[in-house]
Design a protein around this motif. Structure first.
Motif, PDB file in Angstrom:
ATOM      1  N   HIS A  64      12.549 -11.582   8.924  1.00 19.50           N
ATOM      2  CA  HIS A  64      12.182 -12.810   8.201  1.00 19.50           C
ATOM      3  C   HIS A  64      10.669 -12.991   8.174  1.00 19.50           C
ATOM      4  CE1 HIS A  64      16.238 -14.070   7.485  1.00 19.50           C
ATOM      5  NE2 HIS A  64      16.544 -14.108   8.770  1.00 19.50           N
ATOM      6  N   ARG A  65      10.033 -12.650   9.288  1.00 17.82           N
ATOM      7  CA  ARG A  65       8.575 -12.807   9.348  1.00 17.82           C
ATOM      8  C   ARG A  65       7.894 -11.853   8.358  1.00 17.82           C
ATOM      9  NH1 ARG A  65       7.141 -12.530  15.102  1.00 17.82           N
ATOM     10  NH2 ARG A  65       7.949 -14.648  15.149  1.00 17.82           N
ATOM     11  N   ALA A  66       8.401 -10.629   8.321  1.00 17.24           N
ATOM     12  CA  ALA A  66       7.841  -9.655   7.372  1.00 17.24           C
ATOM     13  C   ALA A  66       8.039 -10.145   5.939  1.00 17.24           C
ATOM     14  CB  ALA A  66       8.503  -8.298   7.575  1.00 17.24           C
ATOM     15  N   ALA A  67       9.232 -10.686   5.670  1.00 15.17           N
ATOM     16  CA  ALA A  67       9.518 -11.186   4.322  1.00 15.17           C
ATOM     17  C   ALA A  67       8.521 -12.280   3.939  1.00 15.17           C
ATOM     18  CB  ALA A  67      10.949 -11.725   4.259  1.00 15.17           C
ATOM     19  N   ASP A  68       8.288 -13.202   4.868  1.00 15.72           N
ATOM     20  CA  ASP A  68       7.330 -14.278   4.591  1.00 15.72           C
ATOM     21  C   ASP A  68       5.944 -13.708   4.308  1.00 15.72           C
ATOM     22  OD1 ASP A  68       9.075 -16.389   4.774  1.00 15.72           O
ATOM     23  OD2 ASP A  68       8.758 -16.699   6.924  1.00 15.72           O
ATOM     24  N   ALA A  69       5.554 -12.735   5.108  1.00 21.31           N
ATOM     25  CA  ALA A  69       4.207 -12.167   4.951  1.00 21.31           C
ATOM     26  C   ALA A  69       4.073 -11.453   3.606  1.00 21.31           C
ATOM     27  CB  ALA A  69       3.902 -11.207   6.102  1.00 21.31           C
ATOM     28  N   ILE A  70       5.122 -10.753   3.209  1.00 24.63           N
ATOM     29  CA  ILE A  70       5.081 -10.050   1.925  1.00 24.63           C
ATOM     30  C   ILE A  70       5.001 -11.055   0.773  1.00 24.63           C
ATOM     31  CG2 ILE A  70       6.413  -8.586   0.350  1.00 24.63           C
ATOM     32  CD1 ILE A  70       7.535  -7.251   3.006  1.00 24.63           C
ATOM     33  N   ALA A  71       5.783 -12.139   0.896  1.00 25.58           N
ATOM     34  CA  ALA A  71       5.769 -13.161  -0.156  1.00 25.58           C
ATOM     35  C   ALA A  71       4.376 -13.744  -0.345  1.00 25.58           C
ATOM     36  CB  ALA A  71       6.759 -14.276   0.185  1.00 25.58           C
ATOM     37  N   ARG A  72       3.615 -13.795   0.729  1.00 22.47           N
ATOM     38  CA  ARG A  72       2.284 -14.403   0.680  1.00 22.47           C
ATOM     39  C   ARG A  72       1.173 -13.385   0.459  1.00 22.47           C
ATOM     40  NH1 ARG A  72       5.564 -17.227   3.557  1.00 22.47           N
ATOM     41  NH2 ARG A  72       5.224 -19.353   4.249  1.00 22.47           N
ATOM     42  N   ALA A  73       1.511 -12.100   0.443  1.00 22.68           N
ATOM     43  CA  ALA A  73       0.470 -11.066   0.363  1.00 22.68           C
ATOM     44  C   ALA A  73      -0.342 -11.246  -0.919  1.00 22.68           C
ATOM     45  CB  ALA A  73       1.099  -9.684   0.412  1.00 22.68           C
ATOM     46  N   PRO A  74      -1.649 -11.141  -0.807  1.00 25.33           N
ATOM     47  CA  PRO A  74      -2.497 -11.402  -1.972  1.00 25.33           C
ATOM     48  C   PRO A  74      -2.632 -10.197  -2.905  1.00 25.33           C
ATOM     49  CG  PRO A  74      -3.854 -11.026  -0.034  1.00 25.33           C
ATOM     50  CD  PRO A  74      -2.428 -10.921   0.418  1.00 25.33           C
ATOM     51  N   PHE A  75      -1.738  -9.230  -2.778  1.00 24.21           N
ATOM     52  CA  PHE A  75      -1.793  -8.084  -3.695  1.00 24.21           C
ATOM     53  C   PHE A  75      -0.364  -7.661  -4.018  1.00 24.21           C
ATOM     54  CE2 PHE A  75      -1.727  -6.531   0.617  1.00 24.21           C
ATOM     55  CZ  PHE A  75      -0.895  -5.426   0.603  1.00 24.21           C
ATOM     56  N   ASP A  76      -0.197  -6.835  -5.044  1.00 27.45           N
ATOM     57  CA  ASP A  76       1.127  -6.386  -5.459  1.00 27.45           C
ATOM     58  C   ASP A  76       1.586  -5.287  -4.496  1.00 27.45           C
ATOM     59  OD1 ASP A  76       3.338  -5.199  -6.644  1.00 27.45           O
ATOM     60  OD2 ASP A  76       2.599  -5.558  -8.683  1.00 27.45           O
ATOM     61  N   VAL A  77       2.465  -5.652  -3.575  1.00 24.19           N
ATOM     62  CA  VAL A  77       2.800  -4.764  -2.473  1.00 24.19           C
ATOM     63  C   VAL A  77       3.501  -3.494  -2.964  1.00 24.19           C
ATOM     64  CG1 VAL A  77       4.161  -4.534  -0.352  1.00 24.19           C
ATOM     65  CG2 VAL A  77       2.895  -6.654  -0.808  1.00 24.19           C
ATOM     66  N   ALA A  78       4.551  -3.651  -3.768  1.00 19.58           N
ATOM     67  CA  ALA A  78       5.316  -2.476  -4.193  1.00 19.58           C
ATOM     68  C   ALA A  78       4.438  -1.498  -4.982  1.00 19.58           C
ATOM     69  CB  ALA A  78       6.529  -2.905  -5.021  1.00 19.58           C
ATOM     70  N   ALA A  79       3.650  -2.037  -5.896  1.00 18.23           N
ATOM     71  CA  ALA A  79       2.800  -1.161  -6.709  1.00 18.23           C
ATOM     72  C   ALA A  79       1.790  -0.430  -5.835  1.00 18.23           C
ATOM     73  CB  ALA A  79       2.078  -1.985  -7.776  1.00 18.23           C
ATOM     74  N   THR A  80       1.229  -1.148  -4.889  1.00 16.58           N
ATOM     75  CA  THR A  80       0.229  -0.547  -4.005  1.00 16.58           C
ATOM     76  C   THR A  80       0.845   0.558  -3.150  1.00 16.58           C
ATOM     77  OG1 THR A  80      -0.787  -2.728  -3.912  1.00 16.58           O
ATOM     78  CG2 THR A  80      -1.588  -1.101  -2.334  1.00 16.58           C
ATOM     79  N   TYR A  81       2.049   0.266  -2.599  1.00 14.23           N
ATOM     80  CA  TYR A  81       2.715   1.262  -1.752  1.00 14.23           C
ATOM     81  C   TYR A  81       3.174   2.456  -2.587  1.00 14.23           C
ATOM     82  CZ  TYR A  81       2.673  -1.380   2.608  1.00 14.23           C
ATOM     83  OH  TYR A  81       2.281  -2.013   3.749  1.00 14.23           O
ATOM     84  N   ALA A  82       3.628   2.173  -3.819  1.00 14.95           N
ATOM     85  CA  ALA A  82       4.076   3.259  -4.693  1.00 14.95           C
ATOM     86  C   ALA A  82       2.914   4.195  -5.000  1.00 14.95           C
ATOM     87  CB  ALA A  82       4.656   2.684  -5.984  1.00 14.95           C
ATOM     88  N   ALA A  83       1.717   3.637  -5.069  1.00 20.51           N
ATOM     89  CA  ALA A  83       0.534   4.447  -5.349  1.00 20.51           C
ATOM     90  C   ALA A  83       0.045   5.177  -4.099  1.00 20.51           C
ATOM     91  CB  ALA A  83      -0.567   3.571  -5.920  1.00 20.51           C
ATOM     92  N   GLY A  84       0.798   5.018  -3.014  1.00 17.62           N
ATOM     93  CA  GLY A  84       0.466   5.769  -1.809  1.00 17.62           C
ATOM     94  C   GLY A  84      -0.512   5.071  -0.880  1.00 17.62           C
ATOM     95  N   GLU A  85      -0.878   3.852  -1.233  1.00 19.29           N
ATOM     96  CA  GLU A  85      -1.810   3.122  -0.360  1.00 19.29           C
ATOM     97  C   GLU A  85      -1.026   2.122   0.480  1.00 19.29           C
ATOM     98  OE1 GLU A  85      -5.367  -0.118  -0.502  1.00 19.29           O
ATOM     99  OE2 GLU A  85      -4.697   0.754  -2.387  1.00 19.29           O
ATOM    100  N   ARG A  86      -0.943   2.371   1.791  1.00 23.68           N
ATOM    101  CA  ARG A  86      -0.176   1.451   2.650  1.00 23.68           C
ATOM    102  C   ARG A  86      -1.098   0.415   3.256  1.00 23.68           C
ATOM    103  NH1 ARG A  86       4.995   4.190   5.281  1.00 23.68           N
ATOM    104  NH2 ARG A  86       4.323   3.095   7.133  1.00 23.68           N
ATOM    105  N   ARG A  87      -1.457  -0.553   2.439  1.00 20.32           N
ATOM    106  CA  ARG A  87      -2.330  -1.605   2.964  1.00 20.32           C
ATOM    107  C   ARG A  87      -1.593  -2.407   4.015  1.00 20.32           C
ATOM    108  NH1 ARG A  87      -5.150  -4.832  -1.922  1.00 20.32           N
ATOM    109  NH2 ARG A  87      -5.762  -6.267  -0.286  1.00 20.32           N
ATOM    110  N   PRO A  88      -2.242  -2.649   5.141  1.00 24.35           N
ATOM    111  CA  PRO A  88      -1.556  -3.387   6.199  1.00 24.35           C
ATOM    112  C   PRO A  88      -1.265  -4.831   5.797  1.00 24.35           C
ATOM    113  CG  PRO A  88      -3.869  -2.997   6.773  1.00 24.35           C
ATOM    114  CD  PRO A  88      -3.619  -2.284   5.485  1.00 24.35           C
ATOM    115  N   ILE A  89      -0.091  -5.295   6.217  1.00 24.82           N
ATOM    116  CA  ILE A  89       0.293  -6.692   6.004  1.00 24.82           C
ATOM    117  C   ILE A  89       0.655  -7.230   7.383  1.00 24.82           C
ATOM    118  CG2 ILE A  89       1.934  -8.232   4.838  1.00 24.82           C
ATOM    119  CD1 ILE A  89       2.507  -5.827   2.926  1.00 24.82           C
TER     120      ILE A  89
END
Ligand code: DGT
Ligand code: CA
Ligand code: CA
Ligand code: ZN
Length: 633
Positions: A64-89
């Motif tokens: 649940h905590r991870a979900a909350d953090a992803i919802a609030r992330a200031p960047f497009d998480v899936a697109a960023t991860y798909a591009a191979g960049e694992r930005r920390p959240i």
């Protein structure tokens, strides 16, 4: 004793509809982009399913905590991860990051698919029923195929649950009762949860083009103890941009409506949020309108009408005898940059939001007797706190250092007393040992102060850790320590934790015993309630207030957001009857020392001024007051 967890299960939001699984098709040919909101929803579901499976709490909470953090992330998480960049959240560890990458690159998450095939996530709603655990939930799912609350309710009321092996008739009755309790429980957020959510939203909208200011209006601005929905008022040059961003937040669940000046959404696992836009430079009447309360606004509108104006959020509009707006050249709209201007137009001084409940504030405004409300900066110390010597988390030293860095002059350590075994109450021997530790700490503080070595934030005039206790009033009304021992404390806080269901006469007598003791200085959380979960003690309040006023025993406004006790209405009556109040954190860990802020909010709602509160006094005056107690009883 006090609940220490910050988000009890009772904080759970109302039922959230399961998302449509339109991506559960075959090929990701349409390849709808996975938004942060989608990811958040998935991880919340995983958390839910694991809860039903009876997994350890820390594991479900992590999802649940991870979900909350992803919802609030200031960047497009899936697109960023798909591009191979694992930005920390923050809150997203390697295991969850792997799952994000998997979903972002393949369109599937094997773990999620497996879990969903096993157990429907809606089952988690059943866990909110008091007394129902994961085992029962799985049992009704596996035997009767019950997957949601209405289904369980129908089965329980129809007597079908007792047909399941392992569920007795009395268990079934308890389930029926539990469902009733759940359904009658008001679904309002505690203020600290509402504040955290609201702050989050503000930070996500603050950077949008054109936004000049965001005000958290509604009941949150009035600092009510619970909050129904959030109301954001945005002063902006570009309404469209902020509404666009608002309705596409990762935290959003559904968009209830969106226009050119207003929008409303619900949050994932959260309340509704109303957003209103206001044009720059005209905030005064907008702020008044959306801060409320509705009752306060009705009063203002009546006054405006008597003076020939119709009041709305847009401003004051000139009206004729019949109340119709004047037209043509005679039309006149008056707007104000701030609230003070708008109140002034009605001949009123500025009225603090906490007072806007139509409980006499308008009259007081006209008569020039609005209170000069207390602020947090007025508090010179905290009279109620714990350490790991009883049921606290941090050591005496760590707690004291934290209090010192808040700039306080004093902090009272009030660990529990011997009969409250569940909170590891202190025997007289342990009290003596605690006293020595405190004395040594104070020596160190004094030496550091003499050398001018103050930690950041510390009060230049010095800091003293005072020795107190949270004295248990036993079921028979006897105080938990002998007078001789009580006399040796710097300050004593007393409270009722046990035998809470006694008749009013007995509970009142116990509380009065404490009030009339020559050694008791504060009654902690006098009503004993826990907001939305535990009722007030049944007390003769006028008798309590009279005795407290006569003996100068302070009545606490406990700052824990689960307690807020005395409640504002009672605190107001108490000080109007001459009682002294205290505003305390009841902290069980350093972070909770900040709880006094919620207590100050309620004190302000209770029309409290600094002079009404014991812990606004300097240390020597506080100690004089305590020393005078025997002469007042
Ligand atoms: P809550 O959300 O139940 O904790 O309480 P409030 O006071 O935040 O109520 P809410 O959210 O319905 O409305 C926020 C403020 O906006 C409310 O205090 C007064 C104003 N307001 C909004 N809509 C209306 C309305 O239709 N009529 C009136 N009189 N006032 C309204
Ligand atoms: Ca509201
Ligand atoms: Ca609202
Ligand atoms: Zn306590």
């Amino acid at each position: 004793m006090d609940s220490r967890d910050d988000a009890p299960p009772d904080d759970a939001p109302p039922d959230d509809a399961p998302p449509r699984d339109d991506e559960d098709g075959d090929e990701p040919d349409a390849q709808r982009a996975v938004t942060n909101g989608d990811l958040a929803r998935i991880f919340h579901e995983i958390g839910d399913i694991l809860e039903v499976k009876g997994e350890l709490v820390f594991k479900t909470v992590a999802y649940h905590r991870a979900a909350d953090a992803i919802a609030r992330a200031p960047f497009d998480v899936a697109a960023t991860y798909a591009a191979g960049e694992r930005r920390p959240i923050p809150g997203v560890g390697a295991a969850i990051a792997d799952k994000i990458t998997e979903l972002a690159t393949t369109g599937h998450m094997a773990y999620y698919d497996t879990l969903r095939a096993e157990i429907p996530p809606t089952l988690v709603d059943l866990l909110r029923i008091p007394g129902v655990g994961p085992k029962t939930v799985r049992l009704v799912w596996e035997t009767l195929g019950i997957a949601d609350l209405p289904g369980l309710k129908a089965a329980a009321e129809g007597g079908r649950l007792r047909t399941i092996k392992g569920i007795s008739a009395s268990t079934e009755e308890r389930i029926v009762e539990g469902i009733e309790k759940l359904e009658s429980r008001p679904q309002r957020l505690l203020i600290h949860r509402a504040q955290a959510l609201s702050d989050d939203l503000v930070s996500q909208l603050a950077g949008v083009a054109g936004v000049r200011r965001i005000v958290q209006a509604g009941s949150l601005r009035r600092r009510r103890e619970t909050i129904g929905d959030l109301d954001l008022l945005v002063e902006t040059d570009e309404p469209r941009a902020v509404i666009e961003r608002f309705t596409h937040l990762g935290m959003a669940d559904t968009v209830l409506g969106a226009g050119t000046a207003k929008a409303a959404i619900t949050l994932q696992r959260g309340p509704q949020v109303d957003l209103m836009v206001m044009p720059p430079g005209e905030a005064g009447t907008y702020l008044i309108h959306f801060t409320g309360s509705a009752d306060h606004n009705i009063r203002l509108r009546g006054i405006a009408r008597d003076r020939g104006w119709s009041l709305s959020e847009k401003g004051f509009l000139r009206i004729d005898e019949e109340g119709r707006p004047l037209e043509g050249d005679a039309a006149e709209l008056r707007t104000f940059e701030d609230e003070a201007g708008a109140y002034g137009f009605l001949g009123l001084p500025y009225i603090e939001p906490e007072l806007r409940e139509d409980r006499g504030e308008v009259e007081a405004g006209y008569e020039g007797r609005l209170p000069a409300l207390i602020t947090r900066a007025d508090l010179r110390g905290d009279l109620h706190s714990h350490s790991d010597w009883s049921d606290g988390v941090h050591s005496i030293e760590v707690m004291a250092e934290a209090a010192r860095r808040l700039g306080y002059e004093y902090q009272v350590l009030t660990d529990h007393t011997q009969s409250l075994a569940i909170a590891r109450g202190l025997t007289p021997d342990r009290v003596e040992q605690e006293r020595e530790i405190i004395a040594a700490l104070n020596e160190r503080f004094a030496a550091e102060e003499a050398r001018g070595e103050l930690p950041a934030g510390a009060n230049a005039g010095g800091f003293r850790l005072l020795h107190g206790c949270e004295l248990e009033v036993r079921a028979d009304g006897v105080l938990d320590y002998e007078d001789e021992l009580l006399a040796r404390f710097d300050l004593v806080v007393a409270s009722v934790h046990v035998a809470r269901r006694q008749p009013r006469a007995d509970l009142t007598r116990r509380t009065l015993n404490a009030i009339r003791s020559p050694h008791v200085d504060v009654i902690a959380h006098p009503s004993g309630r826990m907001i939305q979960t535990r009722d007030d003690l049944d007390l003769d309040w006028d008798a309590v207030f009279e005795a407290a006023a006569a003996t100068g025993t302070a009545l606490e406004i406990n700052g824990s957001p689960h307690r807020l006790d005395l409640a504002a209405e009672r605190a107001r009556r108490a000080h109007e009857m001459g009682c002294v109040l205290s505003i305390d954190s009841d902290a069980h860990r350093t972070e909770e020392l900040g709880y006094v802020r919620w207590g100050v909010d309620q004190a302000r709602r209770a029309w409290v001024e600094p002079r009404n509160v014991l812990n606004t006094r300097p240390l020597d005056e506080l100690l004089d007051w305590v020393a005078g107690k025997p002469s007042r009883v």
